[in-house]
Design a protein around this motif. Structure first.
Motif, PDB file in Angstrom:
ATOM      1  N   PRO A  68       0.772  -1.233   0.000  1.00 55.05           N
ATOM      2  CA  PRO A  68       0.000   0.000   0.000  1.00 55.05           C
ATOM      3  C   PRO A  68       0.812   1.297   0.000  1.00 55.05           C
ATOM      4  CG  PRO A  68       0.120  -0.879   2.233  1.00 55.05           C
ATOM      5  CD  PRO A  68       1.017  -1.725   1.366  1.00 55.05           C
ATOM      6  N   PHE A  69       2.103   1.257   0.434  1.00 56.18           N
ATOM      7  CA  PHE A  69       2.821   2.487   0.753  1.00 56.18           C
ATOM      8  C   PHE A  69       4.217   2.547   0.134  1.00 56.18           C
ATOM      9  CE2 PHE A  69       0.305   1.880   4.820  1.00 56.18           C
ATOM     10  CZ  PHE A  69      -0.623   2.868   4.539  1.00 56.18           C
ATOM     11  N   ALA A  70       4.658   3.770  -0.133  1.00 57.74           N
ATOM     12  CA  ALA A  70       6.059   4.051  -0.438  1.00 57.74           C
ATOM     13  C   ALA A  70       6.502   5.202   0.453  1.00 57.74           C
ATOM     14  CB  ALA A  70       6.243   4.414  -1.910  1.00 57.74           C
ATOM     15  N   HIS A  71       7.769   5.200   0.821  1.00 54.47           N
ATOM     16  CA  HIS A  71       8.311   6.271   1.659  1.00 54.47           C
ATOM     17  C   HIS A  71       9.583   6.780   0.998  1.00 54.47           C
ATOM     18  CE1 HIS A  71       8.667   8.546   5.400  1.00 54.47           C
ATOM     19  NE2 HIS A  71       9.949   8.241   5.424  1.00 54.47           N
ATOM     20  N   PHE A  72       9.624   8.095   0.759  1.00 54.03           N
ATOM     21  CA  PHE A  72      10.758   8.724   0.090  1.00 54.03           C
ATOM     22  C   PHE A  72      11.654   9.388   1.135  1.00 54.03           C
ATOM     23  CE2 PHE A  72       7.138   8.878  -2.894  1.00 54.03           C
ATOM     24  CZ  PHE A  72       7.616   7.955  -3.807  1.00 54.03           C
TER      25      PHE A  72
END
Length: 342
Positions: free
Chosen positions: A221-225
């Motif tokens: 569900p997620f990506a983190h930059f």
């Protein structure tokens, strides 16, 4: 016609709509079982409150339910545009503040310890209360761990992208922002959302949907930059950060689970130690502080306990009336979830 009682909160700019009344009994014992019931039999409720004219997809929903664990004072089910995350730092900060300030859990002046049951397990909360208001919330959820390092995916229009996979209440792909051309500021948010959408869609087929203890947790569900790290004194770090929620949302806050995921990655690499902290700063300038508590174990993975500190503000207390005859209301799977007619 059905009535739904709401308290709208925000933490770091992300809005959490706390549902305090209007939903009937959900079968199941644990909050995880109650979540799986509404996910399977009442998903129209989530879609209704996250869609116009009743809401918008940038909000989150937190449904207050009875806890199953005797150590917990309240339970909560988290619902977002992407589905049903098992844990969320900003939602926990907002939910804990709402249950205390609305009297669902009686507030105590000074430092108060509260236990909430999320679908992922127990969230241990420390609230600092003064003059009937919650000044800050520190929450410790389930431990985070690195599931896979140095993964590569081919992203249409962007080429090969390297990422690490971390569990911190949900699976996150973590990407060095500079490596894909981002500085992480407010002007970049539309482009970040577009890149995040392409990245998550491309990575989903190669990312597991299983957790070693919780079982099936659904698609990525997620990506983190991650921005560059700046050392602050001898005990801390600061970094610009952005969390993408599929489909199409860049969070206004840096998010608690995103911060935990970054901490877990640093901890696994030996870049941060017990007692040290990381302040993550969102593209809009809001921040959370995550602190490392110590080593843990999840299945066969070396994991890390951490806590996240933030503050929530009340935006509104309201009642929504849902008329099941309204043509804009899809009532197919609502009647088994909503309480009795008003």
């Amino acid at each position: 016609m059905r009535s739904i009682g709401l308290v709208d909160m925000q933490s770091g700019g992300d809005v959490s709509r706390i549902i305090t009344s209007g939903v009937g009994h959900l079968p199941g014992g644990s909050v995880l079982e109650q979540m799986r019931y509404i996910q399977k039999h009442g998903d129209g409720f989530r879609r209704l409150l996250l869609s116009e004219p009743y809401g918008d997809p940038y909000m989150s929903l937190d449904l207050i339910v009875p806890p199953d664990n005797p150590r917990a004072q309240a339970g909560y089910i988290i619902m977002e545009a992407m589905g049903y995350p098992l844990y969320s730092g900003s939602n926990t900060i907002c939910t804990a503040t709402a249950v205390l300030q609305s009297g669902i859990v009686p507030m105590e002046e000074g430092t108060q310890h509260v236990v909430l049951e999320s679908p992922a397990g127990l969230a241990h909360v420390t609230a600092e209360n003064r003059n009937g208001r919650v000044q800050s919330i520190t929450t410790q959820g389930e431990p985070a761990y690195v599931a896979a390092r140095d993964q590569v995916v081919e992203v249409p229009r962007f080429g090969r992208v390297k990422y690490d996979l971390v569990w911190s209440g949900a699976y996150f792909v973590l990407v060095d922002a500079a490596s894909v051309g981002f500085e992480i500021n407010a002007d970049e948010m539309p482009e970040l959302a577009g890149f995040g959408h392409a990245l998550v869609a491309a990575a989903r087929p190669q990312v597991t949907q299983e957790h070693p203890e919780l079982g099936h947790v659904g698609p990525l569900p997620f990506a983190h930059f991650m921005g560059p790290l700046e050392e602050v004194g001898t005990g801390g770090y600061r970094s610009r950060s952005a969390t993408y929620v599929h489909p199409g949302v860049i969070c206004r806050s840096p998010t608690g689970t995103g911060t935990s995921a970054r901490l877990a990655l640093m901890y696994d690499a030996g870049e941060i130690r017990d007692g040290q902290w990381l302040e993550t700063i969102s593209p809009r300038g809001s921040s959370f502080i995550g602190s490392v508590l110590g080593e843990a174990q999840v299945g066969g993975h070396r994991a890390m306990h951490s806590h996240i500190t933030g503050k929530a503000w009340t935006l509104a207390r309201s009642e929504i009336i849902v008329d099941l005859d309204d043509p804009l209301v899809d009532s197919t799977d609502l009647e088994g979830v909503l309480d009795q007619p008003v």
